[in-house]
Design a protein around this motif. Structure first.
Motif, PDB file in Angstrom:
ATOM      1  N   GLY A  37      35.684 -10.915 -48.648  1.00 16.11           N
ATOM      2  CA  GLY A  37      36.021  -9.595 -49.160  1.00 16.11           C
ATOM      3  C   GLY A  37      34.817  -8.813 -49.638  1.00 16.11           C
ATOM      4  N   LEU A  38      33.638  -9.118 -49.113  1.00 18.77           N
ATOM      5  CA  LEU A  38      32.438  -8.399 -49.533  1.00 18.77           C
ATOM      6  C   LEU A  38      32.450  -6.962 -49.022  1.00 18.77           C
ATOM      7  CD1 LEU A  38      29.538 -10.952 -49.022  1.00 18.77           C
ATOM      8  CD2 LEU A  38      30.335  -9.987 -51.159  1.00 18.77           C
ATOM      9  N   THR A  39      31.937  -6.066 -49.834  1.00 19.48           N
ATOM     10  CA  THR A  39      31.733  -4.679 -49.462  1.00 19.48           C
ATOM     11  C   THR A  39      30.227  -4.461 -49.382  1.00 19.48           C
ATOM     12  OG1 THR A  39      33.742  -4.010 -50.606  1.00 19.48           O
ATOM     13  CG2 THR A  39      32.121  -2.288 -50.189  1.00 19.48           C
ATOM     14  N   TYR A  40      29.798  -3.674 -48.417  1.00 17.32           N
ATOM     15  CA  TYR A  40      28.378  -3.414 -48.233  1.00 17.32           C
ATOM     16  C   TYR A  40      28.107  -1.923 -48.407  1.00 17.32           C
ATOM     17  CZ  TYR A  40      28.453  -8.052 -46.203  1.00 17.32           C
ATOM     18  OH  TYR A  40      28.617  -9.388 -46.009  1.00 17.32           O
ATOM     19  N   ARG A  41      26.952  -1.619 -48.979  1.00 12.39           N
ATOM     20  CA  ARG A  41      26.570  -0.219 -49.207  1.00 12.39           C
ATOM     21  C   ARG A  41      25.066  -0.084 -49.000  1.00 12.39           C
ATOM     22  NH1 ARG A  41      28.714   4.014 -51.909  1.00 12.39           N
ATOM     23  NH2 ARG A  41      27.237   5.510 -52.707  1.00 12.39           N
ATOM     24  N   TYR A  53      25.880   9.275 -45.209  1.00 14.10           N
ATOM     25  CA  TYR A  53      27.007   9.706 -46.042  1.00 14.10           C
ATOM     26  C   TYR A  53      28.005  10.568 -45.297  1.00 14.10           C
ATOM     27  CZ  TYR A  53      23.827   7.990 -49.516  1.00 14.10           C
ATOM     28  OH  TYR A  53      22.982   7.178 -50.214  1.00 14.10           O
ATOM     29  N   ALA A  54      29.223  10.533 -45.766  1.00 15.31           N
ATOM     30  CA  ALA A  54      30.300  11.409 -45.296  1.00 15.31           C
ATOM     31  C   ALA A  54      30.578  12.394 -46.428  1.00 15.31           C
ATOM     32  CB  ALA A  54      31.533  10.570 -44.975  1.00 15.31           C
ATOM     33  N   PRO A  55      31.278  13.479 -46.161  1.00 15.50           N
ATOM     34  CA  PRO A  55      31.556  14.458 -47.225  1.00 15.50           C
ATOM     35  C   PRO A  55      32.375  13.855 -48.372  1.00 15.50           C
ATOM     36  CG  PRO A  55      32.048  15.365 -45.055  1.00 15.50           C
ATOM     37  CD  PRO A  55      31.771  13.909 -44.857  1.00 15.50           C
ATOM     38  N   GLY A  56      32.151  14.348 -49.585  1.00 10.89           N
ATOM     39  CA  GLY A  56      32.948  13.973 -50.752  1.00 10.89           C
ATOM     40  C   GLY A  56      32.406  12.796 -51.530  1.00 10.89           C
ATOM     41  N   VAL A  57      33.121  12.427 -52.585  1.00  8.26           N
ATOM     42  CA  VAL A  57      32.773  11.286 -53.444  1.00  8.26           C
ATOM     43  C   VAL A  57      34.010  10.422 -53.631  1.00  8.26           C
ATOM     44  CG1 VAL A  57      30.911  12.467 -54.671  1.00  8.26           C
ATOM     45  CG2 VAL A  57      33.236  12.575 -55.563  1.00  8.26           C
ATOM     46  N   ASN A  58      33.782   9.145 -53.972  1.00  4.29           N
ATOM     47  CA  ASN A  58      34.908   8.252 -54.216  1.00  4.29           C
ATOM     48  C   ASN A  58      35.328   8.296 -55.691  1.00  4.29           C
ATOM     49  OD1 ASN A  58      33.131   6.604 -55.662  1.00  4.29           O
ATOM     50  ND2 ASN A  58      32.850   5.150 -53.989  1.00  4.29           N
ATOM     51  N   TRP A  62      30.588   7.990 -56.584  1.00  4.58           N
ATOM     52  CA  TRP A  62      29.555   7.696 -55.588  1.00  4.58           C
ATOM     53  C   TRP A  62      29.845   8.511 -54.334  1.00  4.58           C
ATOM     54  CZ3 TRP A  62      25.600   3.932 -55.928  1.00  4.58           C
ATOM     55  CH2 TRP A  62      25.604   3.205 -57.110  1.00  4.58           C
ATOM     56  N   PRO A  63      28.807   8.983 -53.631  1.00  6.97           N
ATOM     57  CA  PRO A  63      29.044   9.694 -52.364  1.00  6.97           C
ATOM     58  C   PRO A  63      29.778   8.780 -51.379  1.00  6.97           C
ATOM     59  CG  PRO A  63      26.749   9.907 -53.039  1.00  6.97           C
ATOM     60  CD  PRO A  63      27.379   8.899 -53.956  1.00  6.97           C
ATOM     61  N   ASN A  64      30.677   9.371 -50.610  1.00  6.04           N
ATOM     62  CA  ASN A  64      31.370   8.606 -49.574  1.00  6.04           C
ATOM     63  C   ASN A  64      30.368   8.177 -48.517  1.00  6.04           C
ATOM     64  OD1 ASN A  64      33.997   8.774 -50.618  1.00  6.04           O
ATOM     65  ND2 ASN A  64      34.280  10.796 -49.711  1.00  6.04           N
ATOM     66  N   LEU A  65      30.455   6.914 -48.130  1.00  6.78           N
ATOM     67  CA  LEU A  65      29.551   6.405 -47.103  1.00  6.78           C
ATOM     68  C   LEU A  65      30.088   6.706 -45.721  1.00  6.78           C
ATOM     69  CD1 LEU A  65      28.510   2.848 -48.294  1.00  6.78           C
ATOM     70  CD2 LEU A  65      27.133   4.905 -48.226  1.00  6.78           C
ATOM     71  N   HIS A  66      29.172   6.990 -44.818  1.00  9.92           N
ATOM     72  CA  HIS A  66      29.513   7.038 -43.406  1.00  9.92           C
ATOM     73  C   HIS A  66      29.802   5.600 -43.005  1.00  9.92           C
ATOM     74  CE1 HIS A  66      29.080   7.488 -39.086  1.00  9.92           C
ATOM     75  NE2 HIS A  66      29.193   8.796 -39.269  1.00  9.92           N
ATOM     76  N   VAL A  67      30.661   5.380 -42.040  1.00 11.33           N
ATOM     77  CA  VAL A  67      31.011   4.029 -41.629  1.00 11.33           C
ATOM     78  C   VAL A  67      29.770   3.211 -41.252  1.00 11.33           C
ATOM     79  CG1 VAL A  67      31.479   4.636 -39.225  1.00 11.33           C
ATOM     80  CG2 VAL A  67      32.639   2.681 -40.265  1.00 11.33           C
ATOM     81  N   ARG A  68      28.714   3.874 -40.733  1.00  8.47           N
ATOM     82  CA  ARG A  68      27.512   3.140 -40.332  1.00  8.47           C
ATOM     83  C   ARG A  68      26.789   2.511 -41.525  1.00  8.47           C
ATOM     84  NH1 ARG A  68      25.564   8.392 -39.488  1.00  8.47           N
ATOM     85  NH2 ARG A  68      25.983   8.251 -37.282  1.00  8.47           N
ATOM     86  N   ALA A  69      27.028   3.017 -42.741  1.00  8.55           N
ATOM     87  CA  ALA A  69      26.298   2.528 -43.921  1.00  8.55           C
ATOM     88  C   ALA A  69      27.141   1.594 -44.772  1.00  8.55           C
ATOM     89  CB  ALA A  69      25.824   3.714 -44.753  1.00  8.55           C
TER      90      ALA A  69
END
Length: 169
Positions: A37-41, A53-58, A62-69
């Motif tokens: 269940g690890l999350t990567y950033r 990054y993708a638009p917006g914040v969570n 934190w800025p929303n990550l693009h899926v590539r990141a």
């Protein structure tokens, strides 16, 4: 870890980040987690990299990550990182859940040196190969298709390349 690339090249960074070892986690604690269940950033610590990054914040701000990141491997598209004499320092943070501020986290820093892409000189005319011509014969060489690959970068300055010719005997 160190990588080298050019600005106009896509690059994949593949590393392994692990969490600190916990000998006997207390049941129910944040260390008592399923390791799948690890999350990567990924983040760029040295300069702006909008492609991460993708638009917006969570919900944590934190800025929303693009899926590539958000995976162990980071696929950087061309022009994601600007060419620079100083390496970009990227950080991969692995943690459980969605809150990157958790104490159960591991980090790994990667240096990426991005160089300007070499110019592409394309010369047309002259017939190619070796040509033997009379002394007063005129022929045309055309370098208009030549280009700077980095000029295709978003917000790049106009390509004002100039060319100089010389005759070597």
């Amino acid at each position: 870890h160190a990588y080298a690339t050019t600005a106009a090249a896509a690059t994949t960074i593949d590393v392994d980040a692990s969490l600190p070892a916990v000998v006997d986690p207390a049941p129910g604690s944040e260390c008592d987690q399923d390791p799948t269940g690890l999350t990567y950033r990924w983040q760029n610590l040295t300069s702006r990299a909008d492609c991460l990054y993708a638009p917006g914040v969570n919900q944590y701000g934190w800025p929303n990550l693009h899926v590539r990141a958000s995976s162990r491997s980071l696929a950087l598209p061309a022009f994601c990182l600007a060419a620079s004499a100083t390496p970009h320092r990227l950080r991969l943070r692995a943690f459980f859940g969605e809150n990157p501020g958790t104490r159960s986290a591991g980090t790994l820093d990667v240096n990426v040196t991005v160089s300007p892409t070499p110019l592409r000189a394309i010369i047309l005319g002259g017939g190619g190969g070796v040509r033997v011509l009379p002394r007063d014969h005129v022929f045309e060489l055309d370098a208009r298709p030549s280009f700077d690959p980095d000029a295709a970068a978003p917000n790049a300055a106009a390509d004002n390349s100039t060319y100089a010719w010389s005759c070597v005997l």
